[in-house]
Write a protein that holds these residues in place. Structure first.
Motif, PDB file in Angstrom:
ATOM      1  N   LYS A 187       0.714  -1.347  -0.269  1.00  0.00           N
ATOM      2  CA  LYS A 187      -0.225  -0.953  -0.315  1.00  0.00           C
ATOM      3  C   LYS A 187       1.147   1.022   0.195  1.00  0.00           C
ATOM      4  N   ILE A 188       2.100   1.603   0.399  1.00  0.00           N
ATOM      5  CA  ILE A 188       2.860   2.435   0.614  1.00  0.00           C
ATOM      6  C   ILE A 188       3.367   3.023   0.072  1.00  0.00           C
ATOM      7  N   VAL A 189       4.129   1.695  -1.508  1.00  0.00           N
ATOM      8  CA  VAL A 189       4.812   2.106  -2.311  1.00  0.00           C
ATOM      9  C   VAL A 189       3.943   2.596  -3.021  1.00  0.00           C
ATOM     10  N   LYS A 190       2.117   2.682  -3.429  1.00  0.00           N
ATOM     11  CA  LYS A 190       1.789   3.564  -4.450  1.00  0.00           C
ATOM     12  C   LYS A 190       1.241   4.208  -3.566  1.00  0.00           C
ATOM     13  N   MET A 191       2.432   4.839  -2.656  1.00  0.00           N
ATOM     14  CA  MET A 191       1.792   6.635  -2.495  1.00  0.00           C
ATOM     15  C   MET A 191       1.561   7.229  -3.061  1.00  0.00           C
ATOM     16  N   ASN A 192       2.430   8.545  -2.962  1.00  0.00           N
ATOM     17  CA  ASN A 192       2.395   9.798  -3.377  1.00  0.00           C
ATOM     18  C   ASN A 192       3.728  10.544  -2.305  1.00  0.00           C
ATOM     19  N   GLN A 193       2.382  10.918  -1.440  1.00  0.00           N
ATOM     20  CA  GLN A 193       3.383  12.286  -0.307  1.00  0.00           C
ATOM     21  C   GLN A 193       2.802  11.752   0.630  1.00  0.00           C
ATOM     22  N   ILE A 194       4.752  11.546   0.868  1.00  0.00           N
ATOM     23  CA  ILE A 194       4.481  11.197   2.744  1.00  0.00           C
ATOM     24  C   ILE A 194       5.187  12.301   3.842  1.00  0.00           C
ATOM     25  N   LEU A 195       4.936  12.719   5.208  1.00  0.00           N
ATOM     26  CA  LEU A 195       5.337  13.759   5.824  1.00  0.00           C
ATOM     27  C   LEU A 195       5.885  12.910   6.834  1.00  0.00           C
ATOM     28  N   HIS A 255      11.138   0.802  -1.096  1.00  0.00           N
ATOM     29  CA  HIS A 255      11.488   0.809  -2.419  1.00  0.00           C
ATOM     30  C   HIS A 255      10.297   2.301  -2.985  1.00  0.00           C
ATOM     31  N   PHE A 256       9.835   2.908  -1.347  1.00  0.00           N
ATOM     32  CA  PHE A 256       9.088   4.465  -2.037  1.00  0.00           C
ATOM     33  C   PHE A 256       9.905   5.153  -3.089  1.00  0.00           C
ATOM     34  N   GLU A 257       9.325   5.594  -4.008  1.00  0.00           N
ATOM     35  CA  GLU A 257       9.392   6.707  -5.111  1.00  0.00           C
ATOM     36  C   GLU A 257       9.006   7.689  -5.075  1.00  0.00           C
ATOM     37  N   GLY A 258       7.760   8.091  -4.496  1.00  0.00           N
ATOM     38  CA  GLY A 258       7.542   9.746  -4.748  1.00  0.00           C
ATOM     39  C   GLY A 258       8.049  10.715  -3.228  1.00  0.00           C
ATOM     40  N   GLN A 259       7.583  11.088  -3.410  1.00  0.00           N
ATOM     41  CA  GLN A 259       7.712  12.544  -2.609  1.00  0.00           C
ATOM     42  C   GLN A 259       8.209  12.399  -1.247  1.00  0.00           C
ATOM     43  N   ILE A 260       9.605  12.378   0.233  1.00  0.00           N
ATOM     44  CA  ILE A 260       8.987  12.322   1.624  1.00  0.00           C
ATOM     45  C   ILE A 260       9.439  13.719   1.767  1.00  0.00           C
ATOM     46  N   THR A 261       9.127  14.605   3.096  1.00  0.00           N
ATOM     47  CA  THR A 261       8.906  15.939   3.131  1.00  0.00           C
ATOM     48  C   THR A 261       9.381  15.378   4.774  1.00  0.00           C
ATOM     49  N   GLY A 262      10.563  15.680   5.076  1.00  0.00           N
ATOM     50  CA  GLY A 262      10.824  15.421   6.802  1.00  0.00           C
ATOM     51  C   GLY A 262      11.027  16.963   7.013  1.00  0.00           C
ATOM     52  N   VAL A 263      10.460  17.076   8.356  1.00  0.00           N
ATOM     53  CA  VAL A 263      10.962  17.820   9.289  1.00  0.00           C
ATOM     54  C   VAL A 263      11.223  17.346  10.350  1.00  0.00           C
ATOM     55  N   ASP A 264      12.390  19.110  10.576  1.00  0.00           N
ATOM     56  CA  ASP A 264      12.606  18.600  12.326  1.00  0.00           C
ATOM     57  C   ASP A 264      13.604  20.060  12.561  1.00  0.00           C
ATOM     58  N   ILE A 265      13.386  20.335  14.018  1.00  0.00           N
ATOM     59  CA  ILE A 265      13.206  21.567  14.409  1.00  0.00           C
ATOM     60  C   ILE A 265      14.996  21.730  14.096  1.00  0.00           C
ATOM     61  N   ASP A 266      15.595  20.433  14.767  1.00  0.00           N
ATOM     62  CA  ASP A 266      17.115  20.950  15.729  1.00  0.00           C
ATOM     63  C   ASP A 266      18.328  20.482  13.971  1.00  0.00           C
ATOM     64  N   PRO A 267      18.913  22.014  13.589  1.00  0.00           N
ATOM     65  CA  PRO A 267      19.817  21.479  12.222  1.00  0.00           C
ATOM     66  C   PRO A 267      20.932  20.422  12.765  1.00  0.00           C
ATOM     67  N   ASP A 268      21.964  20.503  14.223  1.00  0.00           N
ATOM     68  CA  ASP A 268      22.363  20.042  14.850  1.00  0.00           C
ATOM     69  C   ASP A 268      22.592  18.250  14.071  1.00  0.00           C
ATOM     70  N   ILE A 269      20.931  18.213  14.195  1.00  0.00           N
ATOM     71  CA  ILE A 269      20.761  16.082  13.922  1.00  0.00           C
ATOM     72  C   ILE A 269      21.179  16.360  12.888  1.00  0.00           C
ATOM     73  N   ILE A 270      20.323  16.949  11.807  1.00  0.00           N
ATOM     74  CA  ILE A 270      20.353  16.531  10.289  1.00  0.00           C
ATOM     75  C   ILE A 270      21.942  17.110   9.658  1.00  0.00           C
ATOM     76  N   LYS A 271      22.597  17.558  10.089  1.00  0.00           N
ATOM     77  CA  LYS A 271      24.341  17.178  10.110  1.00  0.00           C
ATOM     78  C   LYS A 271      24.805  16.443  10.652  1.00  0.00           C
ATOM     79  N   ILE A 272      24.175  15.402  11.499  1.00  0.00           N
ATOM     80  CA  ILE A 272      24.874  14.081  11.616  1.00  0.00           C
ATOM     81  C   ILE A 272      24.544  13.345  11.206  1.00  0.00           C
TER      82      ILE A 272
END
Length: 221
Positions: free
Chosen positions: A63-71, A89-106
């Motif tokens: 079901k998930i692999v057929k989706m288009n947008q995941i947040l 093997h999801f190929e749609g758009q993933i938007t990831g939101v995180d408040i901590d830029p230090d975590i994303i750098k790691i």
């Protein structure tokens, strides 16, 4: 390679830093894989990846692999995103939101999050983001912790209603919660009890990796 092999015997810490938002952050080799931990809990990979994988399997990889947008609200090291991309093997758009830029750098340095082509990372407060976004999503994954604590806004009606508003037809919310006390259990019970919209179906997967409970909200139309 030596540290990876040795990690099957004892954890090997390879990086430690302080974050203004997440306090102590550690990258460790454990049981042959890199994991991201806060001072008192696992943030990405390891047990957390297993927890969210169970939720995704429950929803159904087909079901998930057929989706288009995941947040994804709460990215940390990006383990659930790696599950979406590498296993489902999801190929749609993933938007990831995180408040901590230090975590994303790691996450970029140690877990190659920035190499995922269909991922857009937004540094923002999750509450603020869901108020501003005009997009609609097939799946919204909520995985927000500050060490072992969960922000109160996650359980407020306004936030939950806004999350549900952002769902497409037959969209799904996968909400990872931590229950460490009787108060946490009551919080989840009240959350489910108060969510009484006939347009949605709610269910839980309790006691995942002992202390986590997954709450699933599915839009029926």
């Amino acid at each position: 390679m030596f540290r990876k092999l040795l990690s099957y015997i004892i954890p090997i810490k390879i990086y430690t830093t302080k974050s203004k938002l997440s306090k102590t952050i550690e990258v460790t080799w454990a049981n042959g894989e890199l994991v991201l931990d806060s001072e008192n809990t696992n943030y990405s990979y390891g047990s957390l990846q297993r927890i969210l994988r169970i939720g995704l399997k429950h929803l159904g990889f087909d079901k998930i692999v057929k989706m288009n947008q995941i947040l994804v609200l709460g990215v940390a090291g990006g383990s659930v995103i790696k599950t979406l991309v590498d296993e489902i093997h999801f190929e749609g758009q993933i938007t990831g939101v995180d408040i901590d830029p230090d975590i994303i750098k790691i996450a970029n340095k140690y877990f190659s999050l920035n190499e995922i082509k269909n991922l857009n990372i937004v540094i923002d407060d999750a509450f603020e983001f869901v108020l501003k976004t005009k997009d609609r999503y097939d799946l919204i994954i909520i995985d927000i912790f500050q060490d072992t604590k969960m922000p109160n806004f996650l359980f407020e009606n306004y936030f939950v209603n806004r999350i549900c508003f952002l769902l497409k037809s037959k969209g799904i919310v996968l909400f990872n919660t931590m229950c460490l006390s009787r108060e946490d259990n009551l919080r989840n019970q009240n959350f489910i009890k108060d969510f009484c919209d006939e347009s949605y179906k709610t269910q839980t997967i309790p006691r995942v990796e002992v202390h986590n409970e997954l709450i699933i909200i599915e839009k029926l139309k």
